[in-house]
Design an enzyme around this catalytic site. Structure first.
Site, PDB file in Angstrom:
ATOM      1  N   ASP A 192       0.846  -1.205   0.000  1.00 15.61           N
ATOM      2  CA  ASP A 192       0.000   0.000   0.000  1.00 15.61           C
ATOM      3  C   ASP A 192       0.879   1.252   0.000  1.00 15.61           C
ATOM      4  OD1 ASP A 192       0.861  -0.128   2.601  1.00 15.61           O
ATOM      5  OD2 ASP A 192      -1.127   0.078   3.508  1.00 15.61           O
ATOM      6  N   GLU A 227       9.734  -3.639  10.245  1.00 17.62           N
ATOM      7  CA  GLU A 227      10.078  -2.331   9.647  1.00 17.62           C
ATOM      8  C   GLU A 227      10.497  -1.345  10.735  1.00 17.62           C
ATOM      9  OE1 GLU A 227       7.186  -0.701   6.940  1.00 17.62           O
ATOM     10  OE2 GLU A 227       8.278   1.211   6.774  1.00 17.62           O
TER      11      GLU A 227
HETATM   12  O1  KIV Z   1       3.603  -1.067   1.563  1.00 21.31           O
HETATM   13  C1  KIV Z   1       4.779  -1.435   1.495  1.00 21.31           C
HETATM   14  O2  KIV Z   1       5.484  -1.213   0.503  1.00 21.31           O
HETATM   15  C2  KIV Z   1       5.322  -2.164   2.623  1.00 21.31           C
HETATM   16  C3  KIV Z   1       6.790  -2.419   2.632  1.00 21.31           C
HETATM   17  C4  KIV Z   1       7.510  -1.171   2.932  1.00 21.31           C
HETATM   18  C5  KIV Z   1       7.160  -3.524   3.537  1.00 21.31           C
HETATM   19  O3  KIV Z   1       4.619  -2.506   3.512  1.00 21.31           O
END
Ligand code: KIV
Length: 275
Positions: free
Chosen positions: A48, A192
């Site tokens: 997202d 993260e």
């Molecule tokens: O939405 C995304 O790209 C993510 C990644 C940063 C892990 O959740």
């Protein structure tokens, strides 16, 4: 492709046992998915994060905003990626508010990402109350990747996009959450924005693979937003990002060159015209 066939969630579990690090990248469209598949990237995430990279949603401080992303946005980008990729394991993010308001709604949204979006698994953010959602989905044969630490959908609750787990009580909550997600059936967890030592400890505390982003080298796999990895970021580049190419600069140079050629009457020439 590492296995010479489409990647399955069981491959990731085996790679952890074998100590094989793996790469994951975000992809939001057909062309990028086809090129990353060609490069043998084993896991593609329709994140997202497309709220920032593809749709231009921004927080008031200028950072990328994922909250406005809808399930329809995700389905459109997911199905495009699915048409471009042959071998990667495809994971699609459940957007904000699609899994927070009831288990049936969560199963419907996740099921649509598999059925209409062509994904093989979904990702959702959080531990605590979200563990029940993970259990509900995995019991219905929908593979789930968890996401702990700096979870962008909780940006307002966290008071900004900040590293998580420096305070002992937050670190303890992360220790409990990752074990609860594993127990609820998650096949992997993104970590993260977590201090490296804690991310390494969390990785060692579970049998499912962790995928780090801004979480140091001690995770089983590593993920980056593809725009960051390619040097296409508009705005500040996060500290943890290494740009493996500078396609943004290349794009500007190519556009300037095209513009100059058109303005000087050098393009199209006979080579690029029909007789
Ligand atoms: O939405 C995304 O790209 C993510 C990644 C940063 C892990 O959740």
């Amino acid at each position: 492709m590492p296995e010479g066939r489409p990647i399955q969630i069981t491959d990731l579990l085996r790679w952890k046992k074998e100590g094989r690090a793996f790469a994951m990248l975000t992809a939001y469209d057909f062309t990028t998915a086809a090129l990353l598949d060609k490069a043998g990237i084993p896991v593609l995430l329709v994140g997202d994060s497309l709220g920032g990279t593809m749709l231009g949603h921004q927080l008031r401080d200028g950072g990328p905003d994922t909250l406005p992303v809808t399930l329809d946005d995700m389905l459109s980008h997911a199905s495009s990626v699915a048409r471009g990729s042959r071998n990667a394991l495809l994971v699609g993010d459940l957007p904000f508010l699609t899994y927070h308001v009831g288990l049936d709604a969560a199963a419907m949204a996740a099921g649509r990402l598999l059925k209409e979006g062509g994904m093989q698994a979904v990702k959702l953010e959080g531990g605590g109350a979200m563990v029940e959602v993970v259990r509900h989905l995995t019991e219905r044969s929908i593979p789930v990747m968890g996401h702990l630490g700096l979870t962008p959908q909780s940006v307002h609750a966290m008071g900004g996009l900040r590293v998580q787990g420096r305070e002992p009580e937050v670190a303890d909550r992360l220790r409990r959450d990752i074990r609860a997600l594993e127990e609820a059936g998650a096949f992997s967890v993104v970590l993260e924005g977590i201090p490296s030592a804690l991310a390494q400890e969390l990785t060692g505390s579970v049998e499912i693979p962790t995928v780090g982003i801004g979480a140091g080298p001690g995770c089983d796999g590593q993920v980056l937003v593809v725009h960051d990895m390619l040097g296409l970021t508009v705005g500040p580049v996060p500290k943890f990002v290494r740009q493996f190419a500078h396609l943004g600069e290349d794009m500007v140079a190519a556009a300037l060159s095209f513009k100059g050629a058109v303005e000087q009457g050098l393009y199209p020439d006979t080579e690029h015209s029909y007789g």
